[in-house]
Scaffold this active site. Structure first.
Site, short mmCIF file in Angstrom:
data_model
loop_
_atom_site.label_atom_id
_atom_site.label_comp_id
_atom_site.label_asym_id
_atom_site.label_seq_id
_atom_site.Cartn_x
_atom_site.Cartn_y
_atom_site.Cartn_z
CG HIS A 1 -2.07 0.92 1.09
ND1 HIS A 1 -1.98 2.27 1.35
CD2 HIS A 1 -3.34 0.68 0.68
CE1 HIS A 1 -3.16 2.82 1.10
NE2 HIS A 1 -4.00 1.89 0.70
CG ASP B 1 -8.67 -4.03 -2.97
OD1 ASP B 1 -9.85 -3.86 -2.64
OD2 ASP B 1 -7.98 -3.16 -3.51
N1 CMC Z 1 4.14 -7.58 -4.93
C1 CMC Z 1 5.51 -7.58 -5.09
N2 CMC Z 1 6.28 -6.51 -4.86
C2 CMC Z 1 5.68 -5.37 -4.50
C3 CMC Z 1 4.29 -5.28 -4.33
C4 CMC Z 1 3.51 -6.44 -4.57
N3 CMC Z 1 2.18 -6.42 -4.42
N4 CMC Z 1 3.95 -4.03 -3.95
C5 CMC Z 1 5.10 -3.32 -3.89
N5 CMC Z 1 6.15 -4.15 -4.22
C6 CMC Z 1 7.57 -3.77 -4.20
C7 CMC Z 1 7.93 -2.94 -5.41
O1 CMC Z 1 8.36 -3.76 -6.49
C8 CMC Z 1 9.04 -2.07 -4.86
O2 CMC Z 1 10.20 -2.87 -4.78
P1 CMC Z 1 11.68 -2.17 -4.97
O3 CMC Z 1 11.80 -1.21 -3.83
O4 CMC Z 1 12.63 -3.32 -4.92
O5 CMC Z 1 11.63 -1.50 -6.31
C9 CMC Z 1 8.60 -1.79 -3.43
O6 CMC Z 1 7.77 -2.92 -3.06
C10 CMC Z 1 7.78 -0.51 -3.26
O7 CMC Z 1 6.67 -0.56 -4.17
P2 CMC Z 1 6.10 0.68 -4.99
O8 CMC Z 1 5.40 0.18 -6.21
O9 CMC Z 1 7.20 1.70 -5.19
O10 CMC Z 1 5.08 1.28 -3.95
P3 CMC Z 1 3.89 2.25 -4.29
O11 CMC Z 1 3.56 2.95 -3.03
O12 CMC Z 1 4.19 3.07 -5.49
O13 CMC Z 1 2.67 1.24 -4.70
C11 CMC Z 1 0.86 -0.23 -4.61
C12 CMC Z 1 1.68 0.81 -3.86
C13 CMC Z 1 -0.43 -0.52 -3.82
C14 CMC Z 1 0.44 0.30 -5.98
C15 CMC Z 1 1.70 -1.52 -4.76
O14 CMC Z 1 2.02 -2.04 -3.49
C16 CMC Z 1 0.99 -2.59 -5.59
O15 CMC Z 1 1.09 -2.57 -6.82
N6 CMC Z 1 0.25 -3.54 -4.94
C17 CMC Z 1 -0.54 -4.51 -5.65
C18 CMC Z 1 -1.84 -3.89 -6.13
C19 CMC Z 1 -2.84 -3.68 -4.99
O16 CMC Z 1 -3.07 -4.56 -4.18
N7 CMC Z 1 -3.47 -2.49 -4.98
C20 CMC Z 1 -4.51 -2.16 -4.00
C21 CMC Z 1 -4.11 -1.06 -3.10
S1 CMC Z 1 -5.22 -0.96 -1.66
C22 CMC Z 1 -6.76 -0.51 -2.29
C23 CMC Z 1 -6.79 0.85 -2.83
O17 CMC Z 1 -6.43 1.81 -2.13
O18 CMC Z 1 -7.20 1.00 -3.98
#
Ligand code: CMC
Length: 427
Positions: A306, A363
């Site tokens: 998140h 989710d």
């Molecule tokens: N699986 C594997 N690796 C992950 C995941 C995941 N679900 N989420 C984040 N990471 C890793 C990412 O690759 C990165 O690694 P590194 O530092 O080595 O590059 C690190 O964790 C930080 O991730 P980020 O993408 O920079 O973080 P963000 O804050 O930009 O993204 C997020 C947050 C929710 C988009 C992301 O965690 C994600 O894609 N999760 C899966 C989709 C999901 O479940 N979304 C629902 C969010 S909750 C409901 C809502 O609010 O809509």
């Protein structure tokens, strides 16, 4: 402690005020930055940018705290119903019995949708994704309710809000009925908001609708848990679209489109599809854990991580418990739940996930409940939208009442500098 932040750039010092929220969060107020220093800030994804001051929702991602208007999500999920929470979010206080009844009656009075809207729905193929259908129908509502809202009139504002809260669940139910090939119908306005909505979705022609309290309570709780989450992608969209003084319905329609993406609300559909794919592939969770950690593989563990929570998402805790209860009550033994629990256990013990503070989000378990309630996978994000509606409305209302300026970020241009035009025959 100083209440100013000092920035030094090219030998000059600039001072900026620091504002403090009621939960002791600090923010540097850089409104004058460009004017005094000819500088802007850059922050893709707005990871460190506050776009507004808001009194609606507080969340502390490090501690896993979520509160609407000061009330904890745990207390609201246990003790309030969705309509009370909607009122609280939008108007700032929990309603007393009289106000709640009035609110509900006002919604009841507006719960019809123009019959012509059915023709628009008819034009969509049955295969259309219901999020696209919902966003389009919400926009189409404007044509049937064209009055502009005078935001300085409390009465006008209230009326627009009530109309949307009344008509939106009808559109959601129609989107589901279209998918299922059921005739478009209304429910029973004499019952509660959520029960009526459930009835609108599932009532079959010629059959009596039988209420199941476990199902209605679970649905009510899911809607409350999704009702607001401060300045997320869809809410920021609603605020920014509304900041151009586009109307409420248009702003909400844009919010629905933003919510659709798999990194935001679309994750609930993506989680279930992922769990089903793992099950079909033999249930090898370790294989998928390895894929999620492999930087050369685009696969992510959906429902994990998140932007704000770096601890357990408090909503996920409540939903996990609810999933256990609903499945037990309905006598469903869903192998998908076992896979979800297995994945969660492995992730919570895995160095990759621990280091990055990746925990299950709202989710991760919600789709398992929706599935148990017989809601098709493609409708999951639509359910999220219905839950988020009061939050979007509250945020839009706050933004308009605060008289916020039009949202218009700046950029750092990195393209070509000025160059002469080249005629077509010379290229
Ligand atoms: N699986 C594997 N690796 C992950 C995941 C995941 N679900 N989420 C984040 N990471 C890793 C990412 O690759 C990165 O690694 P590194 O530092 O080595 O590059 C690190 O964790 C930080 O991730 P980020 O993408 O920079 O973080 P963000 O804050 O930009 O993204 C997020 C947050 C929710 C988009 C992301 O965690 C994600 O894609 N999760 C899966 C989709 C999901 O479940 N979304 C629902 C969010 S909750 C409901 C809502 O609010 O809509």
């Amino acid at each position: 402690m100083s209440d100013k932040a000092i920035l030094e750039f090219q030998g000059k010092k600039y001072e900026f005020p620091v504002i403090k929220g009621t939960e002791n969060e600090f923010a540097i107020d850089i409104k004058t930055l460009r004017g005094v220093a000819n500088l802007i800030t850059i922050d893709p994804g707005f990871k460190n940018t506050g776009s507004c001051e808001s009194a609606i929702t507080f969340l502390d991602g490090e501690k896993g705290i979520l509160r609407y208007r000061g009330f904890t999500i745990e207390a609201l999920a246990e003790k309030a119903d969705f309509l009370e929470v909607a009122y609280l979010l939008i108007f700032g206080e929990l309603p007393n019995e009289e106000k709640l009844l009035q609110f509900h009656n006002d919604i009841r009075a507006e719960s019809h949708v123009d019959e012509e809207m059915k023709k628009i729905l008819d034009g969509f193929p049955k295969s259309a994704h219901p999020m696209g259908v919902l966003s389009s129908l919400t926009s189409a509502l404007i044509a049937f309710n064209p009055t502009t809202v005078d935001v300085s009139s409390e009465k006008d504002m209230y009326h627009a809000i009530v109309r949307l809260l009344a008509k939106f669940p009808v559109l959601v139910a129609w989107a589901l009925r279209k998918k299922k090939g059921l005739p478009l119908d209304y429910g029973d306005d004499s019952v509660g908001y959520v029960e009526n909505f459930h009835q609108m979705m599932f009532k079959r022609p010629g059959q009596e609708y039988k209420k199941n309290k476990v199902v209605i309570d679970a649905l009510d709780q899911l809607l409350i848990l999704h009702a607001d989450h401060e300045q997320n992608c869809s809410t920021s969209t609603v605020r920014i679209v509304g900041s151009s003084h586009a109307g409420l319905f248009a702003s909400i329609s844009a919010g629905i489109s933003a919510l659709w993406g798999p990194l935001h609300g679309g994750a609930n559909q993506a989680v279930l599809e992922m769990l089903e794919a793992i099950e079909k592939d033999g249930g090898d969770t370790k294989k998928y854990m390895a894929k999620a950690k492999d930087k050369n593989d685009p696969f992510r563990l959906m429902g994990f991580g998140h932007r704000v929570y770096k601890n357990f998402d408090p909503r996920a805790k409540i939903i996990k418990k609810a999933a256990d209860e609903v499945l037990a009550d309905l006598g469903i033994n869903d192998p998908i739940l076992a896979i979800a629990k297995g994945l969660e256990k492995e992730a919570l013990e895995d160095d990759y996930f621990v280091k990055r503070k990746l925990y299950p989000n709202v989710d991760f378990y919600s789709g398992i409940i929706y599935r148990a309630l017989d809601i098709p996978t493609e409708m999951f994000t639509v359910m999220f939208a219905l839950g988020r509606l009061p939050g979007w409305i509250a945020q839009w209302r706050e933004m308009r009442l605060n008289g916020e300026p039009i949202g218009r970020p700046r950029q750092v241009y990195i393209g070509k500098t000025k160059r002469p035009f080249v005629a077509l025959d010379k290229r």
